[in-house]
Design a protein around this motif. Structure first.
Motif, PDB file in Angstrom:
ATOM      1  N   LEU A  47       2.199  74.977 -22.810  1.00 52.89           N
ATOM      2  CA  LEU A  47       2.352  73.511 -22.777  1.00 52.89           C
ATOM      3  C   LEU A  47       1.010  72.763 -22.753  1.00 52.89           C
ATOM      4  CD1 LEU A  47       4.490  71.222 -22.761  1.00 52.89           C
ATOM      5  CD2 LEU A  47       4.345  71.270 -20.255  1.00 52.89           C
ATOM      6  N   ALA A  51      -0.461  70.337 -25.687  1.00 51.76           N
ATOM      7  CA  ALA A  51      -0.912  68.977 -25.337  1.00 51.76           C
ATOM      8  C   ALA A  51      -2.332  68.730 -25.815  1.00 51.76           C
ATOM      9  CB  ALA A  51      -0.812  68.763 -23.825  1.00 51.76           C
ATOM     10  N   VAL A  54      -2.113  67.697 -29.512  1.00 54.24           N
ATOM     11  CA  VAL A  54      -1.429  66.459 -29.909  1.00 54.24           C
ATOM     12  C   VAL A  54      -1.819  65.230 -29.091  1.00 54.24           C
ATOM     13  CG1 VAL A  54       0.589  67.737 -30.746  1.00 54.24           C
ATOM     14  CG2 VAL A  54       0.570  66.891 -28.377  1.00 54.24           C
ATOM     15  N   CYS A  55      -2.612  65.425 -28.011  1.00 52.59           N
ATOM     16  CA  CYS A  55      -2.860  64.311 -27.085  1.00 52.59           C
ATOM     17  C   CYS A  55      -3.581  63.146 -27.755  1.00 52.59           C
ATOM     18  CB  CYS A  55      -3.660  64.795 -25.884  1.00 52.59           C
ATOM     19  SG  CYS A  55      -5.321  65.400 -26.279  1.00 52.59           S
ATOM     20  N   VAL A 375      10.748  72.056 -26.334  1.00 47.83           N
ATOM     21  CA  VAL A 375       9.756  71.164 -25.715  1.00 47.83           C
ATOM     22  C   VAL A 375       9.687  69.871 -26.498  1.00 47.83           C
ATOM     23  CG1 VAL A 375       7.305  70.815 -25.236  1.00 47.83           C
ATOM     24  CG2 VAL A 375       8.326  73.051 -24.853  1.00 47.83           C
ATOM     25  N   GLU A 376       9.643  68.777 -25.786  1.00 48.00           N
ATOM     26  CA  GLU A 376       9.429  67.490 -26.459  1.00 48.00           C
ATOM     27  C   GLU A 376       8.411  66.688 -25.659  1.00 48.00           C
ATOM     28  OE1 GLU A 376      12.791  64.880 -26.726  1.00 48.00           O
ATOM     29  OE2 GLU A 376      11.809  63.597 -28.214  1.00 48.00           O
ATOM     30  N   ILE A 377       7.417  66.154 -26.357  1.00 46.94           N
ATOM     31  CA  ILE A 377       6.425  65.294 -25.708  1.00 46.94           C
ATOM     32  C   ILE A 377       6.461  63.943 -26.399  1.00 46.94           C
ATOM     33  CG2 ILE A 377       4.006  64.996 -25.066  1.00 46.94           C
ATOM     34  CD1 ILE A 377       3.622  68.006 -25.364  1.00 46.94           C
ATOM     35  N   LYS A 378       6.699  62.917 -25.578  1.00 50.90           N
ATOM     36  CA  LYS A 378       6.727  61.547 -26.113  1.00 50.90           C
ATOM     37  C   LYS A 378       5.618  60.728 -25.463  1.00 50.90           C
ATOM     38  CE  LYS A 378      11.183  59.783 -27.016  1.00 50.90           C
ATOM     39  NZ  LYS A 378      12.537  59.439 -26.515  1.00 50.90           N
ATOM     40  N   VAL A 379       4.907  59.967 -26.281  1.00 49.12           N
ATOM     41  CA  VAL A 379       3.895  59.041 -25.760  1.00 49.12           C
ATOM     42  C   VAL A 379       4.155  57.684 -26.381  1.00 49.12           C
ATOM     43  CG1 VAL A 379       1.443  58.461 -25.696  1.00 49.12           C
ATOM     44  CG2 VAL A 379       2.151  60.822 -25.331  1.00 49.12           C
ATOM     45  N   GLY A 380       4.295  56.684 -25.538  1.00 52.20           N
ATOM     46  CA  GLY A 380       4.550  55.334 -26.027  1.00 52.20           C
ATOM     47  C   GLY A 380       5.829  55.247 -26.840  1.00 52.20           C
ATOM     48  N   GLY A 381       6.822  56.046 -26.448  1.00 48.76           N
ATOM     49  CA  GLY A 381       8.117  55.996 -27.124  1.00 48.76           C
ATOM     50  C   GLY A 381       8.181  56.808 -28.401  1.00 48.76           C
ATOM     51  N   ILE A 384       5.450  62.973 -30.100  1.00 46.86           N
ATOM     52  CA  ILE A 384       4.230  63.528 -30.708  1.00 46.86           C
ATOM     53  C   ILE A 384       4.290  65.041 -30.800  1.00 46.86           C
ATOM     54  CG2 ILE A 384       2.751  61.588 -30.056  1.00 46.86           C
ATOM     55  CD1 ILE A 384       1.633  63.360 -27.798  1.00 46.86           C
TER      56      ILE A 384
END
Lengths: 390, 390
Positions: A47, A51, A54-55, A375-381, A384
């Motif tokens: 993880l 990150a 994609v961060c 896995v799902e990563i969301k930034v600002g809706g 990503i």
């Protein structure tokens, strides 16, 4: 050719335990460029490594790994080195970056090798892949008797060399002596015995030194990671007292400098490099050259799939004198299932980096589905990261 | 008292650029224990650092940072050191862990100090917070003339010391000489001039050495980070040729060993420690002790909020001879707004670590809302991270 995509497959066993078994999960990388594909594996926490790719950017020296990779040209080895140099500046302040980059870098060599029809070790400058003597890498038994039986069983399976490691080693002096005696008894007088202390002594030279008599009496070839990876001074002081037993270390190196420092300042006799951490094959090859010039023996470090095993063999495939190699024998089901190709000892009990394009390892895509972690990563809706399509 | 929660506030400016300005985003930590609260800040990429806290375990030596923190006892400084030791083993293979832990560790000292009504520097063993001479830390202008004007303006604002850094330094020899001449001219003959090369020379000693004549002619006090943080041998070779100009470095250290190695092997004259990276206040204090014993000057490194600034001053607050300190003067709006307390130079132009409980800095909770980045991380359908409630 431009790098079109870098996909991260986060895989895990249904249950992950605190055992010292690094094959319980995996972060597998697929790089696509111009219709070609290459595969690599990070030896890293999945993880945080995803990150780091994609961060969002924090500033000019803290950019995501993707910023130095996506859309870049990949036409030859120089492009890989160029990306590595760019990454060192662009992601200078992103600590996890080398672990993420390692799997990508390995996949890029695999990709190049497949395109050119040449093994990665040839692209690295070697003309031949020499056979290696694999050592079985196992954990100590909970009791000396268990370790003895484990050693006997591995000898019976054809291993001439065995490495025991981690707990309960370090818990008590007498317990350690009993374990060392049992391990030697189990593999017999002619077996190659290696011991891995798993950094248990931190930087306590005297505590580690209490084990030297038994290590020498049991003709241990190397005493691995008695201390934290950065405790060069402790390594040097123990090396000065260790007699015929040489120190080994380096698996934590996340750049070539760290490995070189362990040689120069820590005086190890064996340097163990994990291509899934050090930044891939190229810095590992640089360490191999550095070690060879100083009479230090390069050894691979790997405890995950055969994809990682093949990668780990490439940087010293052509070094005939560096014969010993790590060969994980207690892999999780996931790590076994991940590859359709498996590297197995020949009739001499030896293995070698495959003489086949790239890493010479085919992925079994069923494993990518079976062991996938959602896995799902969301930034600002905005999403990503989500698991890639297979 | 048990640690009940560790909350991560990921904040960012609406637009983040590639400028070398580390205050464009922030990762602020709130630790709660027994109804008390402490605050800290990581100098790190927020998303990978959060991931390192919440990620699933990979194996026994690759556990999330949370595994060594949540539910642990916090009754005194020894508990902080105990957690740090546990983390070093539990998260040995998680590269990002020290960056994540740094902000937590700082928050734990803040928490303890608030409970006891004592400044963190007192808990670290100092009896007084000595005044420091702040240097204004700014980027070089695009042209020498811009740098000259920037230096003049900073002198006019009361700064006796100015540090210029990063691009375009390193682009060309003549360009660098012109910049150095302009900087000296701008701050006047009695100003303290510091130069930060931003690792631009990688490990090319000869390229860096070409600048030494101009650095000496312009009476530069230190030449910072000419090379990558691990290039100890390059540091040592340049130090042997640098004359009155001393080398400085260490900001990238993510454990005390790295800083000590830069002193021992790299022969720097100034060691610059970022508490938001090295693992917090305690390892920084150990470096301060180590440096002092060897005649090397400890300096804080910080380029984010006044919360980080206060943290960075604590480990050497009591060292009267180590007078110089970094003082960011071009902070983003976010970094300014984050704290209700600000550390400003007194009538002598000096600053000091606050003589107040903990770090002596109050957070402005409005900033936690205003600059919040909406992040969600889901694993296996379960949300393992979402922005905390304020």
């Amino acid at each position: 050719m431009k790098i079109d995509s870098v996909d991260f497959f986060y895989l895990a066993m249904p249950v992950v335990t605190t055992a010292g078994d690094g094959s319980q999960d995996a972060l597998v990388i697929r790089v696509s460029a111009g219709g070609h594909v290459g595969w690599g594996e990070c030896e890293a926490a999945p993880l945080p490594s995803i990150a780091a790719f994609v961060c969002p950017m924090s500033h000019g020296a803290c950019r995501p790994v993707s910023a130095s990779v996506l859309g870049e040209a990949i036409d030859g080895p120089e492009d890989i080195k160029r990306m590595a140099s760019a990454l060192a500046l662009n992601s200078m302040d992103l600590l996890q970056a080398p672990h993420t980059w390692s799997g990508i870098e390995v996949a890029l060599w695999d990709l190049l090798g497949r395109i050119r029809g040449e093994p990665a070790w040839k692209l690295l400058g070697y003309s031949k892949s020499h056979p290696k003597t694999p050592y079985a890498s196992v954990l100590f038994g909970a009791t000396p008797q268990q370790s003895l039986e484990r050693a006997k069983e591995l000898r019976a399976r054809g291993f001439r060399a065995v490495k025991f490691g981690w707990a309960p080693f370090g818990d008590s002096l007498q317990g350690d002596i009993d374990q060392l005696d049992a391990a030697r008894q189990g593999i017999g007088p002619d077996g190659i015995l290696l011991i891995d202390a798993g950094q248990i002594f931190a930087d306590d030279v005297d505590a580690a030194a209490l084990r030297l008599a038994s290590l020498n009496a049991n003709k241990v070839t190397w005493f691995e990671e008695p201390f934290g990876g950065f405790a060069y001074d402790a390594y040097r002081r123990l090396a000065a007292r260790s007699g015929a037993v040489k120190l080994a270390g380096g698996e934590a190196a996340h750049n070539r400098y760290m490995a070189q420092h362990l040689i120069e300042y820590g005086q190890v006799g064996y340097v163990q490099i994990d291509c899934g951490r050090i930044g891939g094959l190229w810095p590992a090859k640089q360490v191999a050259d550095y070690a060879t010039a100083r009479g230090v023996t390069y050894v691979n470090h790997t405890f995950t799939s055969n994809l990682a095993l093949s990668a780990s063999l490439q940087p010293y495939a052509g070094l005939q004198e560096s014969r010993i190699c790590e060969y994980p024998t207690a892999l999780s089901r996931l790590a076994v299932d991940l590859t359709a190709t498996h590297i197995v000892p020949d009739s001499n009990g030896e293995i070698a980096a495959p003489d086949a394009p790239g890493l010479g390892i085919e992925i079994d895509e069923r494993a990518l589905k079976q062991y996938a972690v959602d896995v799902e990563i969301k930034v600002g809706g905005r999403t990503i990261f989500a698991p890639p399509r297979i």
